[in-house]
Design an enzyme around this catalytic site. Structure first.
Site, PDB file in Angstrom:
ATOM      1  NE  ARG A  77      -1.591  -2.389   2.729  1.00 42.91           N
ATOM      2  CZ  ARG A  77      -1.596  -3.478   2.475  1.00 42.91           C
ATOM      3  NH1 ARG A  77      -2.380  -3.728   1.725  1.00 42.91           N
ATOM      4  NH2 ARG A  77      -0.488  -4.526   3.104  1.00 42.91           N
ATOM      5  CB  THR A  78       3.792   2.523   1.701  1.00 46.01           C
ATOM      6  OG1 THR A  78       2.612   1.840   2.656  1.00 46.01           O
ATOM      7  CG2 THR A  78       4.365   4.070   2.522  1.00 46.01           C
ATOM      8  CE  LYS A 107      26.481  -4.498  -7.645  1.00 46.73           C
ATOM      9  NZ  LYS A 107      25.839  -3.009  -8.739  1.00 46.73           N
ATOM     10  NE  ARG A 128       7.477   0.440   4.226  1.00 45.59           N
ATOM     11  CZ  ARG A 128       5.755  -0.354   4.587  1.00 45.59           C
ATOM     12  NH1 ARG A 128       5.937  -0.944   4.450  1.00 45.59           N
ATOM     13  NH2 ARG A 128       5.070   0.400   5.378  1.00 45.59           N
ATOM     14  CG  HIS A 156       4.149   4.112   8.348  1.00 51.95           C
ATOM     15  ND1 HIS A 156       4.638   4.311   7.493  1.00 51.95           N
ATOM     16  CD2 HIS A 156       3.753   2.431   7.657  1.00 51.95           C
ATOM     17  CE1 HIS A 156       3.654   4.076   6.361  1.00 51.95           C
ATOM     18  NE2 HIS A 156       3.716   2.940   6.540  1.00 51.95           N
TER      19      HIS A 156
HETATM   20  N1  ASP Z   1       1.512  -1.920   6.022  1.00 50.91           N
HETATM   21  C1  ASP Z   1       2.282  -1.133   7.626  1.00 50.91           C
HETATM   22  C2  ASP Z   1       3.118  -1.307   8.544  1.00 50.91           C
HETATM   23  O1  ASP Z   1       4.446  -0.994   7.112  1.00 50.91           O
HETATM   24  C3  ASP Z   1       1.346  -2.150   8.907  1.00 50.91           C
HETATM   25  C4  ASP Z   1       2.308  -3.077   9.040  1.00 50.91           C
HETATM   26  O2  ASP Z   1       2.856  -4.085   8.036  1.00 50.91           O
HETATM   27  O3  ASP Z   1       1.545  -4.550   9.685  1.00 50.91           O
HETATM   28  O4  ASP Z   1       3.763  -1.003   9.385  1.00 50.91           O
END
Ligand code: ASP
Length: 329
Positions: A77-78, A107, A128, A156
């Protein structure tokens, strides 16, 4: 907002918003950067993004702008919502996701070097990374704005923003609500970020988790010191009747060093239609997703199940954030 004007002059989307744009050129690293004033601004902009998407799919606000989306940890999703957000604003994306194990990181290239390289091509970086504090390190080295898309068990912030926006859209207010967080409160970064963000409002907090997944003590102390009505319990039945928001989370398997411990707690909670019979008629069930059994599929039919609407709100919030960071307003 005049929709015709937006076609001619996309920057008109900022006109008449409550307050100045405080986000222009800024990194978005932690929820501590937000307060009621700038949240109101962001949410008003997100509303406009919703209108734009619903009426004509997008707006050419970020034409010729490029986002580098670097995901060192899995994301559905993100990452896809940041890509969709950038494209619906007329910009484009360098996606460094699935192939990250083949890039220079494997590397041995350091994070600062990767960031300093990619910012030569891009106007904004979304990162991320599995380590807490990584986004702040990236921001230290980068000249371009960095947006934290999850730093390990740390924060987050963009998820917490879309969570808060969802509560507001669904229930019309945040003040006065009882918010119950259920599941992995220890490693769940979305819980940490949302809890901190909620401290800008007048809410009651309930933390529901097994012993080994309790909310971190420093966060609990922060909530208590700020004078909030807060309670911890192991049993979701203790909170189901009073909750306006039931925020359910997955047990974060990837953060466990001892998998036997994970096995002990992984099926601790399951939200079912039976349980929801005890809940208010006007309340919502949320989940940052992915779910792995914490909410039964039958709950999806219940109008109180807000988790897919929550996903959609992620698009509007990320459009608003990208627009605010990249345009003076
Ligand atoms: N998608 C959310 C996160 O990246 C929640 C999860 O992964 O449980 O933190």
């Amino acid at each position: 907002m005049n929709r015709e004007v937006l076609l001619e002059r996309p920057a008109a989307i900022f006109e008449g918003l409550p307050g100045p744009n405080e986000f222009y050129g800024q990194d978005i690293l932690a929820v501590s950067q937000f307060n009621r004033r700038n949240l109101e601004y962001l949410f008003a902009l997100a509303e406009r993004m919703r209108d734009v998407v619903e009426t004509r799919g997008g707006i050419d606000l970020l034409r010729h702008k490029v986002l580098a989306a670097i995901f060192y940890e899995p994301s559905t999703r993100t990452s896809s919502s940041f890509i969709a957000a950038m494209e619906r604003l007329g910009g484009s994306v360098i996606p460094i996701t699935q192939g990250v194990q083949f890039s220079s990181v494997s590397k041995g290239e350091s994070l600062p070097d990767t960031i300093r390289t990619l910012e030569q091509y891009a106007d904004v970086i979304v990162l991320r990374h599995p380590e807490k504090g990584s986004a702040a390190i990236a921001a230290h080295y980068a000249e371009k704005p960095v947006i934290n898309a999850g730093d390990g068990p740390g924060e987050h912030p963009t998820q917490a923003l879309l969570d808060l926006f969802t509560i507001l859209e669904e229930l019309g207010t945040i003040d006065g609500l009882t918010v119950a967080m259920v599941g992995d409160l220890r490693y769940g970064r979305t819980v940490h970020s949302l809890t901190e963000l909620l401290l800008n409002y007048d809410v009651r907090l309930r933390f529901v988790s097994p012993e080994i997944l309790r909310i971190p003590l420093d966060l609990m102390n922060k909530v208590r010191d700020a004078g909030y009505d807060v309670r911890e319990t192991y049993d979701v039945h203790d909170v189901i009747e009073e909750a306006d928001v039931l925020y359910v989370t997955r047990v974060q398997k990837e953060r466990f060093t001892d998998l036997a411990q994970y096995e002990q707690v992984k099926d601790y909670y399951e939200i079912t239609p039976e349980l929801l019979k005890h809940a208010k008629e006007r309340m919502i069930v949320m989940h940052p997703l992915p779910r792995v059994g914490e909410i039964s599929y039958e709950v999806d039919k219940d109008p109180r199940a807000a988790y897919f609407r929550q996903v959609r709100n992620g698009l509007y919030i990320r459009m608003a954030l990208l627009a605010a960071v990249l345009c003076p307003g």
